[in-house]
Design an enzyme around this catalytic site. Structure first.
Site, short mmCIF file in Angstrom:
data_model
loop_
_atom_site.label_atom_id
_atom_site.label_comp_id
_atom_site.label_asym_id
_atom_site.label_seq_id
_atom_site.Cartn_x
_atom_site.Cartn_y
_atom_site.Cartn_z
N GLU A 66 0.86 -1.19 0.00
CA GLU A 66 0.00 0.00 0.00
C GLU A 66 0.89 1.24 0.00
O GLU A 66 1.94 1.28 0.62
CB GLU A 66 -0.87 -0.01 1.25
CG GLU A 66 -1.78 1.21 1.39
CD GLU A 66 -2.60 1.18 2.67
OE1 GLU A 66 -3.68 1.79 2.68
OE2 GLU A 66 -2.17 0.56 3.65
N LYS B 64 -9.60 1.20 -2.60
CA LYS B 64 -9.79 0.63 -1.26
C LYS B 64 -11.20 0.90 -0.75
O LYS B 64 -11.66 2.04 -0.69
CB LYS B 64 -8.75 1.24 -0.33
CG LYS B 64 -8.75 0.70 1.09
CD LYS B 64 -7.62 1.36 1.88
CE LYS B 64 -7.54 0.86 3.31
NZ LYS B 64 -6.44 1.52 4.04
N CYS C 177 -5.01 -3.32 2.70
CA CYS C 177 -4.80 -3.09 4.13
C CYS C 177 -6.03 -3.36 5.00
O CYS C 177 -6.33 -4.51 5.30
CB CYS C 177 -4.27 -1.68 4.35
SG CYS C 177 -3.44 -1.43 5.95
#
Length: 281
Positions: free
Chosen positions: A43, A118, A159
């Site tokens: 990330e 995300k 994440c």
């Protein structure tokens, strides 16, 4: 049996895209020289910076980001598939000034063939006093992504998505044999939860989990956990780094392990609809 050699690149990404590309490129070259055909980065591969004013001066559209352009050229030069764990770029939504935290799959001709913004942004007040408000700067996405590759379906997550098992189940049911979990975990949450969550998601999906991580102390003082890891479909740790420094982690994958795990425990075929419980008064 080895069907695919992967490499996970662990970085301590600097705070601007030019330096970010210069930091990650030699590690990607090392991964390719080691025989990896699929290389994954963490990330925030292009930059990690918490100061919003500074980040605003550095943000670019995806098509104009220095790191994205450099990584596309590098994938084509090395003839590898490159999963850029995420880049921080302008979202493309004129009505929303927040950036996108976007994963990119670049093929061995240098073309971006899949992207994913995300879904879950990290807002928390930690007992250590650390305070995170990712939602203030990042516009969350609204669609999950599984990309076709020469080795099967590759799902893209980023994440904090790791903490939402229903997302991973949906990705597996959509054909993911490999699930990327690029991350920049904080040290307290990484130490407590990183490995156990990665192993749980692998067991629940019967998929390979490929988790390249940021690690170390960054230019703005942020500390990230590192410990990049590859987990097999049975939940076994195949390869892992034991530190938070920049490095390359190699793993050789037997892709038939996915079918074996899903045959032994066919949980993806056993979902049943149910009524939710009544809330406790």
């Amino acid at each position: 049996m080895t069907d695919l050699r992967v490499a996970l690149v662990q970085t301590t990404t600097p705070d601007d895209p030019v330096a970010g590309l210069a930091h990650v490129a030699p590690l990607i070259r090392r991964a390719a020289a080691g025989g990896a055909r699929l290389i994954l980065t963490p990330e925030g591969t292009n930059l990690l910076v918490q100061d919003r004013a500074r980040r605003e001066t550095l943000l670019a559209d995806e098509a104009g980001d220095v790191a994205v352009l450099g990584l596309q050229a590098l994938a084509a030069e090395l003839r590898v598939h490159l999963l850029v764990g995420s880049v921080i770029v302008r979202s493309g939504h004129a009505d929303d000034p927040r950036a996108a935290n976007r994963a990119l799959l670049i093929d061995d001709a240098g073309r971006t063939v899949a992207r994913y913004d995300k879904l879950h942004v990290f807002d928390v007040d930690l007992p250590t006093g650390e305070r995170w408000r990712e939602s203030a700067a990042i516009r969350p996405g609204d669609r999950a992504t599984v990309a076709a590759t020469p080795w099967g379906g590759l799902a893209l997550t980023v994440c904090y998505d790791l903490r939402f098992p229903h997302l991973f189940r949906a990705l597996a049911r959509a054909g993911a044999d490999l699930i990327a979990v690029p991350a920049a975990f904080t040290v307290p949450t990484g130490e407590a939860h990183w490995q156990v969550l990665l192993r749980a998601r692998a067991i629940e999906t019967g998929a390979f989990i490929l988790a390249p991580a940021q690690g170390g102390t960054h230019a703005d003082g942020r500390r990230t956990w590192g410990r990049s890891m590859v987990v097999g479909p049975w939940g076994e740790v195949i390869a892992a780094l034991d530190h938070d420094r920049p490095d390359v982690l190699f793993a050789d994958l037997d892709l038939s392990a996915v079918a074996r795990a899903r045959t032994a425990v066919p949980q993806l075929t056993h979902d049943r609809d149910f009524l939710p419980p009544e809330p406790i008064a």
